[in-house]
Design a protein around this motif. Structure first.
Motif, PDB file in Angstrom:
ATOM      1  N   THR A   1       0.829  -1.199   0.000  1.00 44.53           N
ATOM      2  CA  THR A   1       0.000   0.000   0.000  1.00 44.53           C
ATOM      3  C   THR A   1       0.869   1.256   0.000  1.00 44.53           C
ATOM      4  N   HIS A   2       0.236   2.383  -0.258  1.00 44.68           N
ATOM      5  CA  HIS A   2       0.952   3.658  -0.230  1.00 44.68           C
ATOM      6  C   HIS A   2       1.516   3.920   1.175  1.00 44.68           C
TER       7      HIS A   2
ATOM      8  N   THR B   1       2.733   2.845  -5.923  1.00 43.04           N
ATOM      9  CA  THR B   1       1.617   3.294  -5.074  1.00 43.04           C
ATOM     10  C   THR B   1       1.400   4.800  -5.199  1.00 43.04           C
TER      11      THR B   1
END
Length: 92
Positions: free
Chosen positions: A2-3, A58
């Motif tokens: 994820t970011h 991301t």
């Protein structure tokens, strides 16, 4: 990834440094590989490149006002990865 995970990875790698932003990280990495600064260990270079790739994967697009600068930073990250990978640092 994820970011947020990519951001935490970046924070873990650079929390003790004077530079934390992507532009500074790219410039320091480049200097550490091309001989303009203290040499970076290959295992660290590999991890930083991995983190930069994760940040690209991301990437969150900016709004219209920030689009030009956002694209410039993204291009810098991509150019840094390409340039660093062209050097023979893996044997160090």
């Amino acid at each position: 990834m994820t970011h947020q995970e990519a951001l935490k990875w970046q924070e873990r790698l650079f929390r003790k440094c004077d530079y934390h932003d992507l532009c500074s990280i790219c410039m320091e990495l480049r200097s550490g590989v091309n001989g303009y600064a203290d040499e970076w260990r290959s295992v660290y270079i590999k991890e930083v490149i991995g983190m930069l790739r994760a940040r690209l994967e991301t990437w969150r697009e900016a709004g219209k006002r920030e689009e030009r600068m956002d694209n410039a930073v993204k291009e810098l990250v991509m150019a840094t990865i390409e340039e660093v990978e062209s050097y023979d640092w893996r044997q160090k």
